[in-house]
Design a protein around this motif. Structure first.
Motif, PDB file in Angstrom:
ATOM      1  N   PRO A 174       0.823  -1.224   0.000  1.00  0.00           N
ATOM      2  CA  PRO A 174       0.000   0.000   0.000  1.00  0.00           C
ATOM      3  C   PRO A 174       0.854   1.271   0.000  1.00  0.00           C
ATOM      4  O   PRO A 174       1.888   1.332   0.663  1.00  0.00           O
ATOM      5  CB  PRO A 174      -0.812  -0.106   1.292  1.00  0.00           C
ATOM      6  CG  PRO A 174      -0.745  -1.542   1.682  1.00  0.00           C
ATOM      7  CD  PRO A 174       0.522  -2.088   1.123  1.00  0.00           C
ATOM      8  N   ASP A 175       0.403   2.264  -0.744  1.00  0.00           N
ATOM      9  CA  ASP A 175       1.128   3.537  -0.823  1.00  0.00           C
ATOM     10  C   ASP A 175       1.075   4.313   0.489  1.00  0.00           C
ATOM     11  O   ASP A 175       1.809   5.273   0.666  1.00  0.00           O
ATOM     12  CB  ASP A 175       0.569   4.395  -1.954  1.00  0.00           C
ATOM     13  CG  ASP A 175       0.952   3.842  -3.317  1.00  0.00           C
ATOM     14  OD1 ASP A 175       1.928   3.078  -3.390  1.00  0.00           O
ATOM     15  OD2 ASP A 175       0.266   4.170  -4.305  1.00  0.00           O
ATOM     16  N   ALA A 176       0.212   3.913   1.403  1.00  0.00           N
ATOM     17  CA  ALA A 176       0.102   4.608   2.683  1.00  0.00           C
ATOM     18  C   ALA A 176       1.350   4.407   3.545  1.00  0.00           C
ATOM     19  O   ALA A 176       1.632   5.208   4.425  1.00  0.00           O
ATOM     20  CB  ALA A 176      -1.129   4.121   3.436  1.00  0.00           C
ATOM     21  N   ILE A 177       2.088   3.347   3.268  1.00  0.00           N
ATOM     22  CA  ILE A 177       3.329   3.117   4.012  1.00  0.00           C
ATOM     23  C   ILE A 177       4.405   4.011   3.390  1.00  0.00           C
ATOM     24  O   ILE A 177       4.723   3.868   2.214  1.00  0.00           O
ATOM     25  CB  ILE A 177       3.752   1.634   3.927  1.00  0.00           C
ATOM     26  CG1 ILE A 177       2.654   0.740   4.498  1.00  0.00           C
ATOM     27  CG2 ILE A 177       5.068   1.408   4.655  1.00  0.00           C
ATOM     28  CD1 ILE A 177       2.882  -0.726   4.275  1.00  0.00           C
ATOM     29  N   PRO A 178       4.947   4.946   4.171  1.00  0.00           N
ATOM     30  CA  PRO A 178       5.923   5.886   3.609  1.00  0.00           C
ATOM     31  C   PRO A 178       7.110   5.190   2.952  1.00  0.00           C
ATOM     32  O   PRO A 178       7.636   4.225   3.482  1.00  0.00           O
ATOM     33  CB  PRO A 178       6.373   6.692   4.824  1.00  0.00           C
ATOM     34  CG  PRO A 178       5.298   6.517   5.830  1.00  0.00           C
ATOM     35  CD  PRO A 178       4.701   5.171   5.580  1.00  0.00           C
ATOM     36  N   PHE A 179       7.507   5.675   1.811  1.00  0.00           N
ATOM     37  CA  PHE A 179       8.641   5.233   1.000  1.00  0.00           C
ATOM     38  C   PHE A 179       8.483   3.803   0.481  1.00  0.00           C
ATOM     39  O   PHE A 179       8.633   3.554  -0.687  1.00  0.00           O
ATOM     40  CB  PHE A 179       9.974   5.388   1.750  1.00  0.00           C
ATOM     41  CG  PHE A 179      11.150   4.998   0.901  1.00  0.00           C
ATOM     42  CD1 PHE A 179      11.517   5.778  -0.172  1.00  0.00           C
ATOM     43  CD2 PHE A 179      11.854   3.844   1.156  1.00  0.00           C
ATOM     44  CE1 PHE A 179      12.583   5.418  -0.977  1.00  0.00           C
ATOM     45  CE2 PHE A 179      12.914   3.462   0.349  1.00  0.00           C
ATOM     46  CZ  PHE A 179      13.282   4.264  -0.713  1.00  0.00           C
ATOM     47  N   VAL A 180       8.195   2.862   1.357  1.00  0.00           N
ATOM     48  CA  VAL A 180       8.082   1.468   0.945  1.00  0.00           C
ATOM     49  C   VAL A 180       6.875   1.277   0.030  1.00  0.00           C
ATOM     50  O   VAL A 180       6.897   0.438  -0.868  1.00  0.00           O
ATOM     51  CB  VAL A 180       7.984   0.540   2.183  1.00  0.00           C
ATOM     52  CG1 VAL A 180       7.836  -0.908   1.792  1.00  0.00           C
ATOM     53  CG2 VAL A 180       9.195   0.736   3.073  1.00  0.00           C
ATOM     54  N   GLY A 181       5.835   2.074   0.224  1.00  0.00           N
ATOM     55  CA  GLY A 181       4.642   1.969  -0.604  1.00  0.00           C
ATOM     56  C   GLY A 181       4.912   2.275  -2.066  1.00  0.00           C
ATOM     57  O   GLY A 181       4.317   1.671  -2.961  1.00  0.00           O
TER      58      GLY A 181
END
Length: 87
Positions: free
Chosen positions: A51-58
């Protein structure tokens, strides 16, 4: 890290340009057009592997999967279209 991102951008830009020329080629196969549409839909879709909600990793899955998908499409081009797009 910035060096890797710069290299990734350079590769992606070159591959995207080659994909663009392949799509505009009169003998471009239908599967290439469908595959390109699927890659664009994945980029625009809110549904991702991570998910894009996880900073950077998203955004990481987009940064990895999209270039891989474009490279995969380009490797399957018929030889005459691949040669024409490299010019």
């Amino acid at each position: 890290m910035w060096k890797r991102l710069t290299l990734l951008w350079t590769l992606l830009r070159g591959d995207a340009r080659q994909l663009w020329f392949a799509l505009r080629h009169p003998a471009a196969p239908r599967w290439l057009k469908i595959g390109t549409v699927l890659v664009v839909l994945y980029l625009l879709s809110p549904v991702d592997l991570i998910p894009d909600a996880i900073p950077f990793v998203g955004a990481l899955d987009d940064l990895v999967l999209v270039p891989l998908a474009i490279r995969w499409l380009l490797k399957r081009l018929p030889p005459e279209i691949a040669a024409a797009t490299r010019r």
